[in-house]
Scaffold this motif. Structure first.
Motif, PDB file in Angstrom:
ATOM      1  N   UNK A   1     -16.859   7.840  -2.292  1.00  0.00           N
ATOM      2  CA  UNK A   1     -17.837   7.696  -1.207  1.00  0.00           C
ATOM      3  C   UNK A   1     -19.259   7.906  -1.727  1.00  0.00           C
ATOM      4  N   UNK A   2     -20.226   7.162  -1.087  1.00  0.00           N
ATOM      5  CA  UNK A   2     -21.619   7.234  -1.536  1.00  0.00           C
ATOM      6  C   UNK A   2     -22.560   7.243  -0.341  1.00  0.00           C
ATOM      7  N   UNK A   3     -23.760   7.772  -0.559  1.00  0.00           N
ATOM      8  CA  UNK A   3     -24.851   7.722   0.417  1.00  0.00           C
ATOM      9  C   UNK A   3     -26.157   7.872  -0.336  1.00  0.00           C
TER      10      UNK A   3
ATOM     11  N   UNK B   1     -34.677   7.980  -3.896  1.00  0.00           N
ATOM     12  CA  UNK B   1     -34.802   8.349  -5.302  1.00  0.00           C
ATOM     13  C   UNK B   1     -33.498   8.822  -5.907  1.00  0.00           C
ATOM     14  N   UNK B   2     -32.483   9.059  -5.086  1.00  0.00           N
ATOM     15  CA  UNK B   2     -31.209   9.550  -5.604  1.00  0.00           C
ATOM     16  C   UNK B   2     -30.075   9.073  -4.720  1.00  0.00           C
ATOM     17  N   UNK B   3     -28.853   9.228  -5.241  1.00  0.00           N
ATOM     18  CA  UNK B   3     -27.659   8.823  -4.515  1.00  0.00           C
ATOM     19  C   UNK B   3     -26.626   9.933  -4.633  1.00  0.00           C
ATOM     20  N   UNK B   4     -25.950  10.227  -3.517  1.00  0.00           N
ATOM     21  CA  UNK B   4     -24.863  11.196  -3.504  1.00  0.00           C
ATOM     22  C   UNK B   4     -23.547  10.441  -3.680  1.00  0.00           C
ATOM     23  N   UNK B   5     -22.677  10.970  -4.561  1.00  0.00           N
ATOM     24  CA  UNK B   5     -21.412  10.310  -4.856  1.00  0.00           C
ATOM     25  C   UNK B   5     -20.293  11.340  -4.819  1.00  0.00           C
ATOM     26  N   UNK B   6     -19.265  11.075  -4.022  1.00  0.00           N
ATOM     27  CA  UNK B   6     -18.097  11.946  -3.999  1.00  0.00           C
ATOM     28  C   UNK B   6     -17.219  11.711  -5.206  1.00  0.00           C
ATOM     29  N   UNK B   7     -16.770  12.792  -5.841  1.00  0.00           N
ATOM     30  CA  UNK B   7     -15.885  12.716  -7.008  1.00  0.00           C
ATOM     31  C   UNK B   7     -14.513  13.215  -6.578  1.00  0.00           C
ATOM     32  N   UNK B   8     -13.605  12.293  -6.315  1.00  0.00           N
ATOM     33  CA  UNK B   8     -12.294  12.668  -5.791  1.00  0.00           C
ATOM     34  C   UNK B   8     -11.464  13.423  -6.821  1.00  0.00           C
TER      35      UNK B   8
ATOM     36  N   UNK C   1     -22.845  10.870   4.534  1.00  0.00           N
ATOM     37  CA  UNK C   1     -23.988  10.379   5.303  1.00  0.00           C
ATOM     38  C   UNK C   1     -25.212  11.173   4.892  1.00  0.00           C
ATOM     39  N   UNK C   2     -26.270  10.490   4.516  1.00  0.00           N
ATOM     40  CA  UNK C   2     -27.513  11.140   4.101  1.00  0.00           C
ATOM     41  C   UNK C   2     -28.443  11.282   5.293  1.00  0.00           C
ATOM     42  N   UNK C   3     -29.111  12.426   5.392  1.00  0.00           N
ATOM     43  CA  UNK C   3     -30.096  12.630   6.447  1.00  0.00           C
ATOM     44  C   UNK C   3     -31.233  11.619   6.302  1.00  0.00           C
TER      45      UNK C   3
ATOM     46  N   UNK D   1     -27.285  16.188   3.262  1.00  0.00           N
ATOM     47  CA  UNK D   1     -26.286  15.170   3.555  1.00  0.00           C
ATOM     48  C   UNK D   1     -25.093  15.835   4.230  1.00  0.00           C
ATOM     49  N   UNK D   2     -24.306  15.031   4.916  1.00  0.00           N
ATOM     50  CA  UNK D   2     -23.079  15.492   5.552  1.00  0.00           C
ATOM     51  C   UNK D   2     -21.905  14.833   4.860  1.00  0.00           C
ATOM     52  N   UNK D   3     -20.756  15.512   4.895  1.00  0.00           N
ATOM     53  CA  UNK D   3     -19.569  14.994   4.249  1.00  0.00           C
ATOM     54  C   UNK D   3     -18.382  15.144   5.185  1.00  0.00           C
ATOM     55  N   UNK D   4     -17.669  14.031   5.438  1.00  0.00           N
ATOM     56  CA  UNK D   4     -16.407  14.072   6.170  1.00  0.00           C
ATOM     57  C   UNK D   4     -15.320  14.406   5.156  1.00  0.00           C
TER      58      UNK D   4
END
Length: 605
Positions: free
Chosen positions: A346-348, A354-361, A397-399, A406-409
């Motif tokens: 998952x990404x946001x 300037x940056x991206x959040x990435x989930x590392x399963x 989801x990024x604010x 950011x929020x994470x489900x």
């Protein structure tokens, strides 16, 4: 076009009773002859003197004959969409080139399912295309002979902006008002070469020649009224604005018909080319361009600031696993980063871009990567349970107001339902307060002011749409409504105060239903003011639907390749006129895909 105008003109003249004495004429049939009886009745006026003139512009001509703007080979054929009344009425019109009725001619056969067939012959000369006896059977023999074979389309063209004029004037050769005197008659063709201009034909642009042609038919009645005055002349005007393409022929025709008794005879209409064959070759018209990009990935997002797609590549991808893939939508080019962690999913993209959040399963973490180089800026580990083990990020989801939030489900592994609650992260610090597990928000998106997160449950029949308040120490669920939808729904999107779930739209903050698109699934908001949906019903060819954001009314349908592999695909809108569809997913519950189908069309703008 000339013959179509004249047939309508004569039909209208007959319906009007000829202006005084009645008439037995009908559309397409010559009226019975009424021989003049000398002497001419008192007060009746004679037809005007016979005139046959062709007033052509002077100066150099524009010779584009090698480009074949007016193809006329037997077997050429075109199909047009006929649209009238501001688009309220649409049907298909076909044109075929057939053998002509005399040596050296070809026939233009135009077929309309409502108006029937209209045929006219053309002869190609050094001056261009002559229309051969266009009015035979439509007006009297004398009028048809007077008009003769006028030049309808000059080829070579005359100078840009020039006007040429064809005039035929004299006796109509028939008595339309019953006084025994032939009526007067004139036919005038005025044509302006507007010039060359770019014309969008599907996905390409051609240099079209634009012509404006006005056909004018006048009948001068001979019999005076009781007052002694003559009836007003009957005047019919047909206007045809046409665009012609090199090696293609007629691209578009804007037509309207008016007369002096009824004004507009029928609503103006337009013919637009939708397919055709010239010299045995199909005309390339499709305005939908698709490009396949083979890239294994778990998730796909679009970076609006840079105009690029990012895909998270699973560890199983040979040579490129555990990396970020960058896709250029203009070319389909794919580049890969260095490894970013175990099983990126998952990404946001952060609010500042300037940056991206990435989930590392693989590790149960979320990593923050700088854009565009994907250098690591930090990471945070997600919650875990002694029973369920390490949680992972199902969606992020990024604010929209704070790049550090950011929020994470959360997702639990090897259990159904897998939902593990929704958590908030500030400056890569997990906040203590989160929502409940089991039944909650698998899909999440922030509200416009960053003070709420909205979520949707796609795992149970509750199908709840939720409003979650953002607090100083985390998140708290405040509202739930049953919003319908279905299992495995993969799209939750927001623009302004609208939330889009599947093909249904709710308004924030109250979650009231605002409307829905009548068809399609997996809908997404797209610029400018559009909603895009995928219609891939079993047994049918896949289609991309375009709806209006304001009214939710379907505006257009784009056909996709039957082999596109979009059975369980999801949409990711990109730059204006382009959308990506994730392909190769074998089940709606799976997030991975084997490729991306890039779809571009001006109809998406």
């Amino acid at each position: 076009m000339a013959r179509g105008c004249i047939v309508i003109a004569w039909a209208m003249l007959a319906a009007c009773g000829g202006g005084g004495g009645g008439s037995s004429a009908s559309s397409g049939a010559e009226p019975p002859a009424v021989a003049p009886t000398p002497p001419i009745p008192a007060g009746s006026r004679q037809p005007p003197a016979t005139v046959r003139s062709d007033d052509n512009p002077t100066g150099a001509r524009v010779d584009r004959r090698a480009d074949n703007y007016f193809p006329m080979a037997v077997g050429d054929r075109w199909t047009y969409e006929r649209t009238a009344g501001a688009g309220s009425s649409t049907r298909t019109v076909t044109v075929r080139i057939v053998g002509g009725s005399s040596a050296g001619t070809v026939g233009w056969l135009e077929t309309d399912p409502v108006d029937g067939e209209d045929a006219v012959d053309y002869r190609r000369t050094a001056e261009g295309l002559e229309v051969v006896r266009p009015f035979t059977g439509g007006l009297s023999s004398a009028a048809a002979q007077l008009v003769g074979d006028p030049l309808e389309y000059a080829d070579p063209f005359y100078a840009v902006g020039s006007v040429r004029r064809v005039l035929r004037q004299g006796s109509y050769g028939q008595d339309a008002d019953g006084d025994g005197v032939h009526e007067g008659f004139s036919f005038e063709l005025t044509q302006t070469f507007v010039g060359f201009e770019d014309y969008r034909l599907g996905a390409r642009t051609v240099q079209a020649a634009r012509l404006r042609t006005v056909y004018r038919v006048v009948v001068l009645y001979s019999k005076p009224l009781a007052s002694g005055a003559y009836p007003p002349d009957y005047v019919f005007t047909g206007t045809d604005e046409t665009w012609w393409g090199p090696g293609i022929g007629l691209l578009r025709s804007d037509r309207r018909f008016e007369d002096s008794t009824r004004g507009t005879i029928e609503p103006a209409y337009t013919l637009r080319l939708v397919q055709g064959t010239v010299d045995g070759q199909a005309i390339e018209i499709s305005d939908v361009v698709t490009r396949r990009v083979e890239v294994q990935h778990n998730a796909l997002v679009f970076d609006a600031r840079r105009g690029l797609y990012y895909a998270s590549v699973p560890g199983s991808a040979v040579a490129t696993g555990n990396r970020m893939a960058t896709i250029d939508p203009a070319t389909g080019t794919v580049t890969h980063s260095l490894p970013v962690g175990s099983e990126p999913n998952a990404m946001a993209i952060a609010a500042d871009g300037a940056s991206i959040y990435v989930g590392l399963d693989g590790s149960g973490e979320v990593v923050r990567l700088a854009l565009p180089g994907f250098a690591e800026m930090g990471r945070v580990r997600l919650p875990s349970s002694s029973f369920y083990g390490q949680f992972t990020a199902e969606t992020l989801a990024a604010s929209p107001t704070d790049a550090d939030v950011f929020a994470v489900a959360l997702a639990r592994t090897s259990v159904s339902p897998k939902h593990g609650g929704v958590a908030l992260v500030r400056a890569m610090q997990l906040q203590p307060r989160q929502t409940q597990e089991h039944t909650g928000s698998n899909l999440i998106v922030f509200g416009p002011d960053g003070q709420a997160v909205y979520g949707y449950n796609n795992e149970s029949t509750e199908f709840g749409l939720r409003r979650i308040e953002v607090l100083a120490d985390g998140l708290a669920e405040r509202q739930v409504i049953n919003f319908g939808g279905g299992f495995y729904q993969r799209s939750l999107d927001r623009v302004g105060t609208r939330l889009l779930v599947g093909n249904r739209v709710a308004r924030t903050p109250g979650l009231e239903l605002d409307g829905q698109v009548s068809a399609g699934t997996g809908c997404r908001f797209a610029e400018p003011g559009r909603i895009l949906c995928l219609d891939n019903a079993f047994g049918s060819a896949p289609r991309l639907l375009v709806a209006d954001l304001a009214s939710y009314v379907l505006l257009d349908t784009l056909s996709l390749p039957t082999s596109a592999g979009v059975d369980f695909g999801t949409l990711v809108p990109g730059p204006a006129g382009t959308v990506a569809i994730r392909t190769g997913t074998s089940h709606p519950a799976y997030t991975w895909a084997t490729g991306v189908l890039l779809v571009s069309s001006p109809r998406l703008q």
